[in-house]
Write a protein that holds these residues in place. Structure first.
Motif, mmCIF file in Angstrom:
data_model
loop_
_atom_site.group_PDB
_atom_site.id
_atom_site.type_symbol
_atom_site.label_atom_id
_atom_site.label_comp_id
_atom_site.label_asym_id
_atom_site.label_seq_id
_atom_site.Cartn_x
_atom_site.Cartn_y
_atom_site.Cartn_z
ATOM 1 N N ALA A 56 26.325 43.729 69.240
ATOM 2 C CA ALA A 56 26.487 42.290 69.431
ATOM 3 C C ALA A 56 25.126 41.593 69.397
ATOM 4 O O ALA A 56 24.930 40.613 68.659
ATOM 5 N N VAL A 57 24.176 42.101 70.172
ATOM 6 C CA VAL A 57 22.862 41.458 70.209
ATOM 7 C C VAL A 57 22.168 41.609 68.861
ATOM 8 O O VAL A 57 21.517 40.681 68.360
ATOM 9 N N LYS A 58 22.351 42.777 68.247
ATOM 10 C CA LYS A 58 21.710 43.018 66.960
ATOM 11 C C LYS A 58 22.208 42.037 65.905
ATOM 12 O O LYS A 58 21.438 41.520 65.105
ATOM 13 N N GLN A 59 23.507 41.797 65.937
ATOM 14 C CA GLN A 59 24.063 40.845 64.975
ATOM 15 C C GLN A 59 23.485 39.459 65.175
ATOM 16 O O GLN A 59 23.210 38.743 64.215
ATOM 17 N N TYR A 60 23.302 39.072 66.437
ATOM 18 C CA TYR A 60 22.688 37.771 66.697
ATOM 19 C C TYR A 60 21.314 37.690 66.057
ATOM 20 O O TYR A 60 20.977 36.735 65.357
ATOM 21 N N VAL A 61 20.506 38.732 66.289
ATOM 22 C CA VAL A 61 19.138 38.704 65.761
ATOM 23 C C VAL A 61 19.159 38.702 64.237
ATOM 24 O O VAL A 61 18.429 37.944 63.593
ATOM 25 N N SER A 62 20.037 39.528 63.663
ATOM 26 C CA SER A 62 20.118 39.560 62.202
ATOM 27 C C SER A 62 20.489 38.194 61.647
ATOM 28 O O SER A 62 19.953 37.757 60.634
ATOM 29 N N LYS A 63 21.412 37.549 62.345
ATOM 30 C CA LYS A 63 21.873 36.244 61.856
ATOM 31 C C LYS A 63 20.743 35.217 61.895
ATOM 32 O O LYS A 63 20.578 34.419 60.992
ATOM 33 N N MET A 64 19.973 35.258 62.976
ATOM 34 C CA MET A 64 18.816 34.359 63.064
ATOM 35 C C MET A 64 17.917 34.523 61.855
ATOM 36 O O MET A 64 17.466 33.561 61.251
ATOM 37 N N GLU A 103 18.578 35.874 58.958
ATOM 38 C CA GLU A 103 19.223 35.465 57.713
ATOM 39 C C GLU A 103 19.185 33.965 57.518
ATOM 40 O O GLU A 103 18.900 33.478 56.431
ATOM 41 N N GLU A 104 19.459 33.231 58.592
ATOM 42 C CA GLU A 104 19.582 31.785 58.442
ATOM 43 C C GLU A 104 18.292 31.116 58.021
ATOM 44 O O GLU A 104 18.299 30.038 57.442
ATOM 45 N N SER A 105 17.170 31.763 58.336
ATOM 46 C CA SER A 105 15.913 31.126 57.977
ATOM 47 C C SER A 105 15.515 31.410 56.532
ATOM 48 O O SER A 105 14.507 30.909 56.062
ATOM 49 N N GLY A 106 16.306 32.193 55.823
ATOM 50 C CA GLY A 106 16.065 32.391 54.400
ATOM 51 C C GLY A 106 14.869 33.269 54.108
ATOM 52 O O GLY A 106 14.262 33.829 55.009
ATOM 53 N N PRO A 107 14.525 33.399 52.816
ATOM 54 C CA PRO A 107 13.400 34.270 52.465
ATOM 55 C C PRO A 107 12.049 33.656 52.840
ATOM 56 O O PRO A 107 11.959 32.448 53.069
ATOM 57 N N GLY A 108 11.039 34.460 52.871
ATOM 58 C CA GLY A 108 9.702 33.987 53.233
ATOM 59 C C GLY A 108 9.209 34.707 54.468
ATOM 60 O O GLY A 108 9.982 35.339 55.182
ATOM 61 N N MET A 109 7.913 34.603 54.720
ATOM 62 C CA MET A 109 7.344 35.304 55.872
ATOM 63 C C MET A 109 7.705 34.568 57.157
ATOM 64 O O MET A 109 7.691 33.350 57.204
ATOM 65 N N LYS A 110 8.033 35.350 58.172
ATOM 66 C CA LYS A 110 8.506 34.736 59.404
ATOM 67 C C LYS A 110 7.750 35.262 60.617
ATOM 68 O O LYS A 110 7.252 36.380 60.609
ATOM 69 N N VAL A 111 7.706 34.427 61.636
ATOM 70 C CA VAL A 111 7.170 34.863 62.920
ATOM 71 C C VAL A 111 8.266 34.699 63.960
ATOM 72 O O VAL A 111 9.055 33.761 63.885
ATOM 73 N N LEU A 112 8.364 35.650 64.867
ATOM 74 C CA LEU A 112 9.387 35.588 65.911
ATOM 75 C C LEU A 112 8.716 35.214 67.224
ATOM 76 O O LEU A 112 7.835 35.925 67.708
ATOM 77 N N LEU A 113 9.120 34.069 67.756
ATOM 78 C CA LEU A 113 8.498 33.552 68.974
ATOM 79 C C LEU A 113 9.482 33.742 70.130
ATOM 80 O O LEU A 113 10.602 33.240 70.074
ATOM 81 N N MET A 114 9.055 34.487 71.157
ATOM 82 C CA MET A 114 10.005 34.824 72.216
ATOM 83 C C MET A 114 9.382 34.604 73.591
ATOM 84 O O MET A 114 8.179 34.382 73.701
ATOM 85 N N ASP A 115 10.197 34.683 74.642
ATOM 86 C CA ASP A 115 9.633 34.707 75.988
ATOM 87 C C ASP A 115 9.717 36.147 76.512
ATOM 88 O O ASP A 115 10.184 37.043 75.809
ATOM 89 N N ALA A 116 9.266 36.341 77.736
ATOM 90 C CA ALA A 116 9.187 37.714 78.252
ATOM 91 C C ALA A 116 10.562 38.382 78.260
ATOM 92 O O ALA A 116 10.677 39.568 77.945
ATOM 93 N N CYS A 140 9.034 29.866 61.624
ATOM 94 C CA CYS A 140 9.058 30.346 63.008
ATOM 95 C C CYS A 140 10.493 30.415 63.512
ATOM 96 O O CYS A 140 11.223 29.434 63.490
ATOM 97 N N ILE A 141 10.890 31.606 63.948
ATOM 98 C CA ILE A 141 12.190 31.755 64.614
ATOM 99 C C ILE A 141 11.898 31.843 66.106
ATOM 100 O O ILE A 141 11.192 32.749 66.540
ATOM 101 N N THR A 142 12.404 30.910 66.891
ATOM 102 C CA THR A 142 12.186 31.016 68.335
ATOM 103 C C THR A 142 13.476 31.461 68.979
ATOM 104 O O THR A 142 14.538 30.937 68.685
ATOM 105 N N PHE A 143 13.354 32.447 69.846
ATOM 106 C CA PHE A 143 14.518 32.925 70.596
ATOM 107 C C PHE A 143 14.120 32.907 72.062
ATOM 108 O O PHE A 143 13.271 33.686 72.481
ATOM 109 N N LEU A 144 14.695 31.983 72.834
ATOM 110 C CA LEU A 144 14.244 31.782 74.207
ATOM 111 C C LEU A 144 15.425 31.670 75.147
ATOM 112 O O LEU A 144 16.527 31.298 74.751
ATOM 113 N N ARG A 145 15.162 31.990 76.415
ATOM 114 C CA ARG A 145 16.147 31.646 77.429
ATOM 115 C C ARG A 145 16.000 30.155 77.717
ATOM 116 O O ARG A 145 14.895 29.639 77.708
ATOM 117 N N PRO A 146 17.089 29.452 77.989
ATOM 118 C CA PRO A 146 16.984 28.006 78.179
ATOM 119 C C PRO A 146 16.492 27.615 79.567
ATOM 120 O O PRO A 146 17.174 26.895 80.289
#
Lengths: 565, 310
Positions: A6-14, A16-29, A69-75
């Protein structure tokens, strides 16, 4: 019903949605851990995510406009503020923002107002707000959630959020049952129910014939399981060495090489581990020997590289060979360290006595055994404390109870005052008055006959006699026999049939022993899928700390601080 | 896997915010307002952003490699179909054209692999000059590209060696079937050589000549073919060895995202310590400088002393 997936699919979807190109993943602890548990670095690099950053490291990050930039954060409030700052002076080209839980409209507004330069492309809620440990096991990594035997408010809301996120991620809108004897379970059930009704639109999934069940339990009902030494691989490693988000720290092992100071035990990438994590220690020994033999055979093949044919074979199998050599050295180190500690601390004897106390009822004999172990210098003080705590729980109301004497012995062994207080703490936390069910199953006639039969037959394995209380609870639940008086429903609806999808959550933390139980149930019971979760995953050490905060400031009902005189 | 999109809400809110700011700024704008806000020095702004907005030049290399990789994949597919054709549907005529095509394809693919490898090296060399974060980025990119190339090359090698195996098998089989034929040839040869002086006048009939020549040509051809393939495998091995140093093992602790982040911050701390150490050394250097100056003064004074005495 696979939480890792379930969590893996979420990350994969993120990604995918940003399309091709170099990406950075911005997260919190927190989200860093969520993502790390399901995605390996090499795997995520293949999807063009090349940089991983933390949101709170703002100053040290450089501006790189060519990255998405893909940001994945707790709200949380802090994250929203940090992100708003980031958006005012964007360092990357485009932003795809994902929150791991429900975010309030005001917070979205704060972000919208900060986004002058219109760099944000997506804002979404992806409910991967928990740590997926195994396909059927999740944790929230909240230690000490219980303070003065009550919920600490921030922990309660975090737990409710994590639990609803889990429900959303596996698309279940369940009926909620909770343990009646526990005030905390009722409160949590109430909170979860409220979140579900407030976000009714989110929880509209396709109806299944049989509604899923969320069962909320309290650790206080079964304080015995986290006190025991375990002998299955995963549980044992956690008990003896300690697993933290699938990583174990081996830096204290004498003569450890630099590469193995910290190793990863993940069933996702490590085939040997996934096959053996639920095996008992003895079986691990033989399996690891087989692994070694195979490895030796392979490495012998590799030593003679003479002809081109050999060379070709070598190169063809080289990646597997390297991976295998890593696996072998890791597991051999871990297992040899385990067996070293088992010998050093006499864990086999200790565990045998523990199991006897937990499962048999021969008081005088067991008391004698504890006293013998007290004399043994090899046994760790911690294990003695463990035994006395078990004894206290087991024979709380026994007429010949000799707690005073035992605590006195602990004192003589040089165990500190606050550690000795744990014996009373465990009674306060999980003693008779706190329990809602029959932990030691003394009253149940079926169990009495079974025990007599067992005594006649002899026990198969003295180290694995104990079954967690969860076993009987789940058994009753699956058969539809769980009493409504002890586990009432939250809300009016009631389940008529036997449940198919079950989510069990234990306030105060679950254990790997229970995880193993759920794993076997999932495999053996046809048509039933169970997910287990807890505020954290305990071993004895973490359970002690949980205990000490849980009973802090609680007027003890056990006036005899008997250890003192 | 439930999700909820807030993008529309967000864009609505953003537009509202921008609009209200517009109105607000129009109200305060009067003739005395500067055309550009003074807080931002325009020249400075451009100068400082230019270096950071332009991507480092090795980024093109990444795209090139990706393009090359897609080409390799396509070529490999073509090659494997050629292999199939060559092995399974032998035509009666000598399929030199086909073999030639296979040879060319194989060479091309090997060349492309070497090119990819060179590009990867270029990236890792070029990025050395970048900032710390750029370097981190490039290390990750290089490791992922290297893994991709390595996977492809190992696939390629596997297909090559199965082809080789099949080729050899076929040869053996043909030896089995046409064995007597070759034996007859050998007998013929012996007959020719041994019986040279006995039946001198028989000589090689032109037909026999042709047969022998054809046979040797065929054998040579096969050998060349096999050699070619083994050479391409060898070339690839070198690439493989070279790239394997850039790849992180799967399943090891180094392959964890959180470990890498923690490690990075640890690295930053360590860097700071090093800097502080360096600063200390620098200060020590200053002391050295003072010592030198004092020494020079002393020498000067001594010279003056000598000068005044004499």
């Amino acid at each position: 019903m696979n939480v890792i997936l379930a969590v893996k699919q979420y990350v994969s979807k993120m990604i995918e949605e940003s399309g091709p190109g170099m990406k950075v993943l911005l997260m919190d602890a927190d989200t860093t851990v969520f993502v790390s548990m399901v995605y390996a670095k090499s795997e995520i690099l293949q999807k063009e995510v090349y940089l991983f950053e933390k949101i709170d490291s703002g100053a040290s990050r450089e501006s790189m406009k060519h990255l998405k930039c893909i940001t994945f954060l707790r709200p949380t409030k802090e994250n929203v503020a940090l992100l708003a700052n980031e958006l005012k002076a964007p360092k990357y080209g485009l932003y795809y923002i994902y929150f791991s839980n429900v975010i309030s409209k005001q917070d979205v507004k704060i972000l919208a107002e900060a986004d002058d330069q219109e760099v944000v492309r997506e804002v979404q809620e992806f409910y991967g707000d928990y740590i997926a440990v195994n396909p059927h096991l999740f944790s929230l990594n909240i230690s000490n959630c219980c303070q003065s035997l009550r919920w600490a408010q921030p922990m309660l809301s975090r737990t409710a959020q994590g639990l609803t996120a889990l429900l959303l991620s596996v698309k279940k809108c369940p009926m909620i049952r909770y343990q009646n004897s526990s005030e905390m379970a009722r409160e949590l059930a109430d909170n979860v129910k409220r979140i579900i009704t407030n976000n009714a639109a989110l929880f509209e999934f396709r109806r299944t014939d049989v509604a899923p069940v969320l069962l909320i339990l309290d650790r206080r009902d079964d304080a015995v399981t986290p006190l025991l030494n375990q002998w299955t691989y995963e549980a044992m490693v956690h008990e003896v060495l300690g697993i933290e988000n699938s990583k174990i720290n081996l830096s204290k092992v004498p003569g450890i090489s630099k590469d193995l100071k910290e190793v990863l035990l993940s069933a996702e990438t490590d085939e040997f581990y996934s096959e053996n994590m639920y095996q008992s220690f003895g079986e691990i020994g033989t399996n690891i020997k087989n692994l070694m033999d195979e490895f030796q055979k392979q490495s012998k093949n590799h030593t003679k590289v003479e002809s081109i044919q050999d060379m070709k074979n070598f190169i063809e199998n080289y990646p597997q060979f390297r991976k295998m050599s890593g696996t072998v050295s890791k597991h051999v180190t871990v297992v040899s360290e385990l067996s070293r500690l088992v010998g050093l601390y006499n864990l086999l004897n200790v565990s045998e006595t523990e199991q006897e106390i937990a499962c048999q009822s021969d008081h005088s004999n067991q008391l004698q055994q504890i006293k013998v172990l007290m004399e043994n210098d090899k046994v760790r003080p911690m294990d003695l404390l463990r035994l006395v705590m078990l004894y206290a729980l087991r024979y709380e109301a026994h007429t010949n109870n000799d707690m005073v004497g035992l605590i006195d012995l602990l004192k003589r062994k040089g165990i500190s005052e606050d550690k000795r207080a744990m014996v009373h703490a465990v009674l306060e936390y999980g003693g008779r008055k706190a329990r809602g069910s029959d932990l030691f199953r003394s009253g149940d006639p079926v169990n009495i006959t079974r025990r007599i039969l067992q005594n006649l037959k002899g026990v198969e394995n003295v180290y694995t006699q104990h079954q967690p209380l969860l076993a009987s609870t789940l058994d009753q639940l699956i058969k539809g026999k769980l009493k409504e008086a002890s586990y009432p429903y939250m809300g009016a609806n009631q389940l008529k049939d036997r449940p198919q999808d079950v989510i069990v959550f234990i306030i105060g933390g679950c254990t790997y022993a229970e995880s193993k139980l759920v794993h076997t149930l999932n495999r053996t019971t046809h048509g039933v899928k169970i997910i287990l979760g807890g505020t954290t995953i305990h071993n004895f050490e973490s359970f002690l700390s949980e205990l000490s905060t849980a009973v802090k400031g609680q007027a003890t009902k056990y006036p005899a601080r008997t250890g003192r005189h | 896997m439930a999700t909820r999109g807030l993008t529309e809400v967000f864009i609505l809110m953003r537009n509202n915010a921008l609009q209200s700011r517009h109105i607000f700024s129009e109200q305060t704008a009067d003739d005395r307002m500067a055309l550009m806000s003074t807080s931002l020095d325009p020249e400075l702004g451009i100068a400082s952003t230019r270096s950071s907005t332009l991507p480092p030049d090795w980024v093109d290399g990444v795209e090139e490699i990706q393009f090359e990789a897609s080409r390799i994949k396509r070529k490999m597919k073509e090659l494997s179909s050629l292999h199939d054709k060559h092995l399974n549907r032998p035509t009666l005529d000598d399929n030199v054209d086909e073999e030639h095509a296979i040879e060319i394809q194989t060479q091309e693919i090997t060349q492309m692999f070497t090119r990819c490898q060179r590009l990867v090296h270029q990236i890792s060399n070029k990025s050395q000059q970048g900032t710390a974060q750029e370097r981190k980025l490039s290390i990750n990119i290089v490791s992922s590209l290297a893994r991709m190339i390595q996977e492809m090359s190992s696939n390629f090698r596997k297909s090559q060696s199965t082809y080789l195996k099949k080729l050899k098998n076929r040869e053996e089989r043909s030896l089995q079937y046409f064995g007597p034929n070759i034996g007859a040839d050998a007998a013929l040869m012996e007959d020719l050589m041994g019986g040279d002086d006995v039946v001198y006048d028989r000589g090689f009939s032109s037909k026999q000549m042709q047969l022998v020549e054809e046979n040797t040509a065929q054998v040579q051809h096969r050998e060349k073919e096999i050699l070619q393939i083994t050479r391409s495998i060898q070339d690839l091995n070198e690439i493989f060895k070279d790239l394997s140093t850039m790849i992180v093992d799967q399943g090891s602790i180094l392959d964890r995202i959180d470990y890498n982040i923690e490690h990075a911050s640890y690295g930053v701390e360590k860097g700071l310590q090093q800097l502080q150490k360096a600063e200390k050394y620098q200060k020590k250097n200053r002391k050295m400088y003072i010592v030198m100056v004092l020494a020079v003064i002393i020498i000067l004074l001594i010279i003056i002393l000598i000068a005044t005495k004499s």
